[in-house]
Scaffold this motif. Structure first.
Motif, PDB file in Angstrom:
ATOM      1  N   VAL A  32       0.863  -1.190   0.000  1.00  0.00           N
ATOM      2  CA  VAL A  32       0.000   0.000   0.000  1.00  0.00           C
ATOM      3  C   VAL A  32       0.897   1.236   0.000  1.00  0.00           C
ATOM      4  N   PRO A  33       0.683   2.170  -0.912  1.00  0.00           N
ATOM      5  CA  PRO A  33       1.611   3.300  -1.045  1.00  0.00           C
ATOM      6  C   PRO A  33       1.601   4.238   0.153  1.00  0.00           C
ATOM      7  N   GLN A  34       2.745   4.807   0.431  1.00  0.00           N
ATOM      8  CA  GLN A  34       2.871   5.807   1.492  1.00  0.00           C
ATOM      9  C   GLN A  34       2.217   7.104   1.030  1.00  0.00           C
ATOM     10  N   ALA A  35       1.399   7.697   1.893  1.00  0.00           N
ATOM     11  CA  ALA A  35       0.704   8.938   1.540  1.00  0.00           C
ATOM     12  C   ALA A  35       1.330  10.162   2.207  1.00  0.00           C
ATOM     13  N   TYR A  36       1.945   9.960   3.372  1.00  0.00           N
ATOM     14  CA  TYR A  36       2.596  11.055   4.079  1.00  0.00           C
ATOM     15  C   TYR A  36       3.636  10.459   5.027  1.00  0.00           C
ATOM     16  N   ASP A  37       4.444  11.309   5.633  1.00  0.00           N
ATOM     17  CA  ASP A  37       5.522  10.818   6.484  1.00  0.00           C
ATOM     18  C   ASP A  37       4.984  10.100   7.722  1.00  0.00           C
ATOM     19  N   PHE A  38       5.772   9.175   8.198  1.00  0.00           N
ATOM     20  CA  PHE A  38       5.474   8.393   9.393  1.00  0.00           C
ATOM     21  C   PHE A  38       5.128   9.317  10.565  1.00  0.00           C
ATOM     22  N   ARG A  39       3.942   9.122  11.157  1.00  0.00           N
ATOM     23  CA  ARG A  39       3.442   9.909  12.289  1.00  0.00           C
ATOM     24  C   ARG A  39       3.358  11.412  11.980  1.00  0.00           C
ATOM     25  N   ALA A  40       3.104  11.739  10.725  1.00  0.00           N
ATOM     26  CA  ALA A  40       3.096  13.159  10.357  1.00  0.00           C
ATOM     27  C   ALA A  40       1.838  13.550   9.589  1.00  0.00           C
ATOM     28  N   GLY A  41       0.754  12.849   9.827  1.00  0.00           N
ATOM     29  CA  GLY A  41      -0.484  13.197   9.147  1.00  0.00           C
ATOM     30  C   GLY A  41      -1.605  12.269   9.569  1.00  0.00           C
ATOM     31  N   TYR A  42      -2.774  12.533   9.042  1.00  0.00           N
ATOM     32  CA  TYR A  42      -3.959  11.749   9.386  1.00  0.00           C
ATOM     33  C   TYR A  42      -4.466  11.041   8.135  1.00  0.00           C
ATOM     34  N   GLY A  43      -4.521   9.728   8.195  1.00  0.00           N
ATOM     35  CA  GLY A  43      -5.099   8.922   7.116  1.00  0.00           C
ATOM     36  C   GLY A  43      -5.891   7.783   7.729  1.00  0.00           C
ATOM     37  N   TYR A  44      -7.197   7.853   7.610  1.00  0.00           N
ATOM     38  CA  TYR A  44      -8.082   6.884   8.261  1.00  0.00           C
ATOM     39  C   TYR A  44      -7.850   5.508   7.661  1.00  0.00           C
ATOM     40  N   SER A  45      -7.392   4.565   8.471  1.00  0.00           N
ATOM     41  CA  SER A  45      -6.958   3.269   7.950  1.00  0.00           C
ATOM     42  C   SER A  45      -7.667   2.095   8.601  1.00  0.00           C
ATOM     43  N   ASN A  46      -8.541   1.459   7.837  1.00  0.00           N
ATOM     44  CA  ASN A  46      -9.148   0.214   8.296  1.00  0.00           C
ATOM     45  C   ASN A  46      -8.112  -0.891   8.417  1.00  0.00           C
ATOM     46  N   LEU A  47      -7.095  -0.848   7.554  1.00  0.00           N
ATOM     47  CA  LEU A  47      -6.075  -1.904   7.563  1.00  0.00           C
ATOM     48  C   LEU A  47      -5.368  -1.992   8.906  1.00  0.00           C
ATOM     49  N   MET A  48      -5.170  -0.841   9.550  1.00  0.00           N
ATOM     50  CA  MET A  48      -4.446  -0.860  10.819  1.00  0.00           C
ATOM     51  C   MET A  48      -5.293  -1.461  11.942  1.00  0.00           C
ATOM     52  N   PHE A  49      -6.606  -1.317  11.870  1.00  0.00           N
ATOM     53  CA  PHE A  49      -7.460  -1.942  12.887  1.00  0.00           C
ATOM     54  C   PHE A  49      -7.620  -3.438  12.628  1.00  0.00           C
ATOM     55  N   ILE A  50      -7.572  -3.845  11.363  1.00  0.00           N
ATOM     56  CA  ILE A  50      -7.508  -5.278  11.076  1.00  0.00           C
ATOM     57  C   ILE A  50      -6.258  -5.850  11.733  1.00  0.00           C
ATOM     58  N   THR A  51      -5.162  -5.128  11.604  1.00  0.00           N
ATOM     59  CA  THR A  51      -3.904  -5.547  12.223  1.00  0.00           C
ATOM     60  C   THR A  51      -4.026  -5.593  13.747  1.00  0.00           C
ATOM     61  N   ALA A  52      -4.675  -4.589  14.326  1.00  0.00           N
ATOM     62  CA  ALA A  52      -4.858  -4.566  15.780  1.00  0.00           C
ATOM     63  C   ALA A  52      -5.648  -5.776  16.263  1.00  0.00           C
ATOM     64  N   GLY A  53      -6.640  -6.186  15.467  1.00  0.00           N
ATOM     65  CA  GLY A  53      -7.412  -7.370  15.821  1.00  0.00           C
ATOM     66  C   GLY A  53      -6.549  -8.616  15.884  1.00  0.00           C
TER      67      GLY A  53
END
Length: 505
Positions: free
Chosen positions: A158-179
């Motif tokens: 999945v392409p990077q949209a902004y710098d690490f910890r430097a913006g807001y991008g609502y991500s369902n993928l990260m909550f799948i990972t949290a599960g």
């Protein structure tokens, strides 16, 4: 014991006396008609009690069964707070830390670069700050047969949209990972953990976590989509592979219990489901984003927007507002709390409209005596303009069609297997006199292809899809007039087919 029951009754009736429930009831009914929503359920909690809970309209358009406070709807992304609460429970127990690295529990987890991969924490997963764009990569899981683990293994593409910890991008993928982190730590699937530690404890007896549970239940709202200006029922869609980001199905009665526990700082009677200390973490902004000029004009008292851990955060007339919305195929939800007032509102609807915000704000104003705005009347014109904009977006593409063209090569030249490491395999076959595209990970996305113009074909979907309809694909060629790949144009705001770049195998 009898005396305490009498006191509780008097206190509850006192709250009712202060709230004009008849006025709210009338307002909600009118809003339902104005927004042309088939059915809706609303509940309000105040000071640890449910003071209002009612259904409006019908479970399915053109049918008679009414919505009530026990009617089940998808709560979609309101699931995310259950995931953050589950991890908060584990933090409270000392089994994990918010700042543990994700790869400690999921060695196969990877992002767009090595630094982000090795430094991403559980806290990062829950606050949309890892550098991915909003909804980016959702096409990987949508209607696919990938498991949650398989979806996660695709995240590195999945392409990077902004710098690490430097913006807001609502991500369902990260909550799948949290599960999956919950599963790694406890040995229990995320849904089993939630069932044991929250649903059972709160007696949320009608709440389930998969559409597979619905056939054995009654009083279920049908999803709806507006098709050709007509509100149309559509089938429930299985979201099991992304369930940790949006899979829970519930009702306003059960969700009221959830809100009461949240505003009681994780306490359920004498039981602690998570500690007040970890709730502070969840309700602290970890990722801030701007309050737009339009938002400032609409709500002058709002001074900030932020995201905590599984919760949206803002303010309203000097009070902290904790909230989240949810969008499922044909069903929208919204849950809002004003913790210092011990006030919560939950709205569930079986249509894809913005009515829930208007209902929520009207209820808050009525109970806090904070204004008499007609939120619904104010919001409707904007909603209609947005709907018109989406129609015009499609119309512009239709108008661009060039009549009287033909493909650069015979249909047989397009037949074959195509692949993108981001997505997986897609096949194109010739059936009788037309092409058919088969998304191998997601058979429900199968479509006939009708010639549009030149080397572009229209996607004639075999099934109705809530988030998109019109779409085309273009076959790409090299300098030797050989078909090399496929690019997509499926205009919508949620499932991004344009992220798929297929190469012919």
């Amino acid at each position: 014991m009898k005396a305490s029951v009498v006191v509780l009754f008097i206190l509850t009736q006192s709250v009712f006396a202060q709230v004009n429930t008849k006025s709210l009831d009338k307002y909600f009914s009118q809003a339902l008609d104005d927004w042309e929503v088939p059915g809706m359920a609303v509940a309000v909690v105040k000071d640890g009690e449910i003071i209002f809970a009612k259904g409006y309209g019908v479970l399915e358009v053109n049918k008679k069964k009414k919505v009530d406070e026990h009617s089940n709807f998808a709560i979609a992304s309101n699931t995310k707070a259950f995931i953050s609460a589950s991890l908060a429970h584990l933090v409270w127990e000392g089994k994990i830390s918010w700042d543990d690295k994700v790869v400690k529990y999921l060695p196969y987890f990877a992002l767009y670069d090595a630094y982000a991969t090795q430094n991403a924490t559980i806290r990062d997963l829950l606050s949309h700050r890892l550098g991915l764009g909003t909804y980016s990569g959702d096409v990987i899981w949508y209607k696919s047969e990938y498991s949650a683990e398989e979806v996660i293994k695709h995240i590195k593409y999945v392409p990077q949209a902004y710098d690490f910890r430097a913006g807001y991008g609502y991500s369902n993928l990260m909550f799948i990972t949290a599960g999956e982190v919950i599963k790694s730590v406890t040995g229990m699937a995320w849904d089993e953990f939630i069932q044991k530690h929250f649903l059972n404890q709160l007696k949320m007896d009608r709440t389930v976590m998969s559409v597979n549970d619905l056939p054995k239940m009654d009083n279920i709202a049908s999803p709806h989509k507006t098709i050709n200006e007509k509100i149309t029922p559509i089938p429930w869609t299985n979201w099991d592979n992304m369930g940790a980001a949006g899979g829970i199905i519930s009702n306003v009665n059960d969700m009221s219990k959830w809100m009461i526990m949240q505003m009681n700082n994780g306490l359920n009677g004498t039981d602690t489901l998570f500690s007040p200390i970890v709730q502070v973490d969840m309700w602290t902004p970890h990722n801030n984003y701007k309050v737009s000029l339009a938002s400032q004009k609409n709500m002058p008292s709002k001074h900030f927007n932020g995201y905590g851990l599984g919760w949206g955060l803002s303010d309203y007339q000097g009070r902290k507002m904790v909230n989240h919305g949810g969008g499922y195929d044909g069903i929208y939800s919204k849950l809002t709390m004003i913790p210092e007032e011990h006030l919560g509102v939950v709205v569930l609807t079986n249509a894809m409209t913005g009515i829930a915000t208007s209902i929520t704000m009207k209820a808050i104003d009525e109970i806090l005596d904070s204004g008499d705005r007609d939120w619904s009347k104010e919001a409707l014109p904007g909603a209609k303009r947005y709907a018109d904009y989406k129609k015009k977006r499609i119309a512009k593409k239709v108008e661009a069609r060039v009549e009287g063209t033909s493909p650069s090569s015979p249909l047989e030249s397009f037949v074959g297997e195509y692949y993108d490491e981001f997505y997986g395999q897609v096949n194109v076959a010739l059936e009788e006199d037309h092409l058919v595209i088969d998304f191998v990970p997601a058979p429900k996305l199968k479509a006939d292809l009708s010639h549009w113009h030149n080397n572009t074909f229209k996607l004639e979907w075999k099934e109705i899809h809530a988030w998109f309809g019109f779409g085309t694909l273009q076959f790409m060629y090299d300098n030797n007039n050989e078909v090399t790949g496929i690019e997509f144009d499926v205009p919508n705001y949620d499932i991004f087919f344009e992220e798929i770049h297929l190469k012919k195998m």
